[in-house]
Design an enzyme around this catalytic site. Structure first.
Site, PDB file in Angstrom:
ATOM      1  CG  LEU A  29      -1.952  -1.213   1.187  1.00 58.38           C
ATOM      2  CD1 LEU A  29      -2.927  -1.117   2.349  1.00 58.38           C
ATOM      3  CD2 LEU A  29      -2.696  -1.361  -0.138  1.00 58.38           C
ATOM      4  CG  ASN A  75      -0.422  -2.948  -7.740  1.00 63.70           C
ATOM      5  OD1 ASN A  75      -0.240  -3.406  -6.614  1.00 63.70           O
ATOM      6  ND2 ASN A  75      -1.416  -2.108  -8.014  1.00 63.70           N
ATOM      7  CG  HIS A 117      -6.430  -1.621  -8.343  1.00 68.32           C
ATOM      8  ND1 HIS A 117      -6.105  -0.845  -7.254  1.00 68.32           N
ATOM      9  CD2 HIS A 117      -7.667  -1.228  -8.739  1.00 68.32           C
ATOM     10  CE1 HIS A 117      -7.099  -0.014  -7.013  1.00 68.32           C
ATOM     11  NE2 HIS A 117      -8.064  -0.230  -7.891  1.00 68.32           N
ATOM     12  CG  ASP A 131      -3.922   1.803  -9.050  1.00 67.62           C
ATOM     13  OD1 ASP A 131      -3.110   0.930  -8.715  1.00 67.62           O
ATOM     14  OD2 ASP A 131      -4.723   2.323  -8.266  1.00 67.62           O
TER      15      ASP A 131
HETATM   16  C1  GAR Z   1      -5.906  -6.984  -1.908  1.00 71.07           C
HETATM   17  O1  GAR Z   1      -7.297  -6.921  -2.104  1.00 71.07           O
HETATM   18  C2  GAR Z   1      -5.199  -6.164  -2.962  1.00 71.07           C
HETATM   19  O2  GAR Z   1      -5.820  -6.214  -4.213  1.00 71.07           O
HETATM   20  C3  GAR Z   1      -5.314  -4.792  -2.363  1.00 71.07           C
HETATM   21  O3  GAR Z   1      -5.071  -4.969  -0.988  1.00 71.07           O
HETATM   22  C4  GAR Z   1      -5.518  -6.275  -0.614  1.00 71.07           C
HETATM   23  C5  GAR Z   1      -4.374  -6.972   0.101  1.00 71.07           C
HETATM   24  O4  GAR Z   1      -4.724  -8.248   0.507  1.00 71.07           O
HETATM   25  N1  GAR Z   1      -4.391  -3.900  -2.977  1.00 71.07           N
HETATM   26  C6  GAR Z   1      -4.654  -2.616  -3.198  1.00 71.07           C
HETATM   27  O5  GAR Z   1      -5.682  -2.091  -2.838  1.00 71.07           O
HETATM   28  C7  GAR Z   1      -3.558  -1.844  -3.936  1.00 71.07           C
HETATM   29  N2  GAR Z   1      -4.076  -0.636  -4.478  1.00 71.07           N
HETATM   30  P1  GAR Z   1      -3.618  -9.314   0.941  1.00 71.07           P
HETATM   31  O6  GAR Z   1      -2.592  -8.622   1.825  1.00 71.07           O
HETATM   32  O7  GAR Z   1      -4.408 -10.325   1.742  1.00 71.07           O
HETATM   33  O8  GAR Z   1      -3.009  -9.909  -0.296  1.00 71.07           O
END
Ligand code: GAR
Length: 207
Positions: free
Chosen positions: A90, A107, A109, A150
């Site tokens: 993040l 990445n 998203h 993004d």
């Molecule tokens: C996931 O949903 C990913 O797509 C999102 O954070 C979450 C992390 O989950 N990423 C974003 O929002 C990036 N912009 P995780 O730590 O369980 O993989």
């Protein structure tokens, strides 16, 4: 191919990659480094449980963003990684790392870019916004990373239906399981096989 996986939270996407290495789909991939922007990320436990080297590197712990950026780049290069996978990471990467790993950072998203993306659109927020807009499908996108949020070339997208009773949390879980955890390992497979090229800022994928 050796990869670095950058995380900030739960690490379900990291787990999906680990599972695909174990089940043979990504048998030629090894995770040389897990880099977390948070010391509390459960993803760190997943790395430890699987004997994967893991470090926490937060920009605020360094005298300047430039020094943090250099140290991140050094950690990835010293671990011998050829591809950086942002799996729920993040933070914004530093410019040195983005430049050095140009077209070698991807990445995941949790929305269908260009919808519900950009600065501040992370975690649960894209799902809150998608339901507020009343979209009938949503999903996830794997894309290359450039200097802006993004906006790099899109590699893969996968959709799910939005159901009438969905809450942001329910939609988030469906997208994680049915989209993210499918297309992130698939993108790594395609890149390792040399099936992804970029022409005029468009990713061409041979499937
Ligand atoms: C996931 O949903 C990913 O797509 C999102 O954070 C979450 C992390 O989950 N990423 C974003 O929002 C990036 N912009 P995780 O730590 O369980 O993989």
């Amino acid at each position: 191919m050796r990869i670095a996986v950058f995380v900030s939270g739960g690490g379900t996407n990291l787990q999906a990659i680990i599972d695909k290495i174990k089940d043979g789909y990504l048998s030629d991939i090894d995770i040389g480094l897990v880099l977390s922007s948070s010391p509390d990320a459960y993803a760190l436990t997943r790395a430890k449980d699987n004997n994967i080297p893991a470090v926490v590197m937060r920009s605020r712990d360094y005298p300047s963003v430039e020094e943090w950026d250099s140290e991140v780049l050094k950690a990835v290069e010293e671990a011998g990684c050829e591809l950086i996978v942002l799996a729920g990471y993040l933070s914004l990467l530093g410019p040195k790392t983005v430049k050095k790993f140009s077209n070698r950072i991807i990445n995941i998203h949790p929305a269908l870019i260009p919808a519900f993306c950009g600065e501040g659109m992370y975690g649960i927020r894209p799902h809150v916004a998608a339901l507020a807009r009343g979209v009938k499908v949503s999903g996830a996108t794997v894309h290359f990373v450039n200097e802006e949020y993004d906006s790099g070339p899109i590699i893969l997208q996968k959709t799910v239906d939005v159901l009438p009773d969905d809450t942001p949390e329910v939609l988030q879980q469906r997208i994680m399981k049915e989209c993210e955890q499918v297309i992130l390992p698939k993108a790594i497979r395609l890149i390792a096989d040399g099936q992804v090229t970029i022409e005029n800022n468009i990713a061409k994928v041979k499937d």
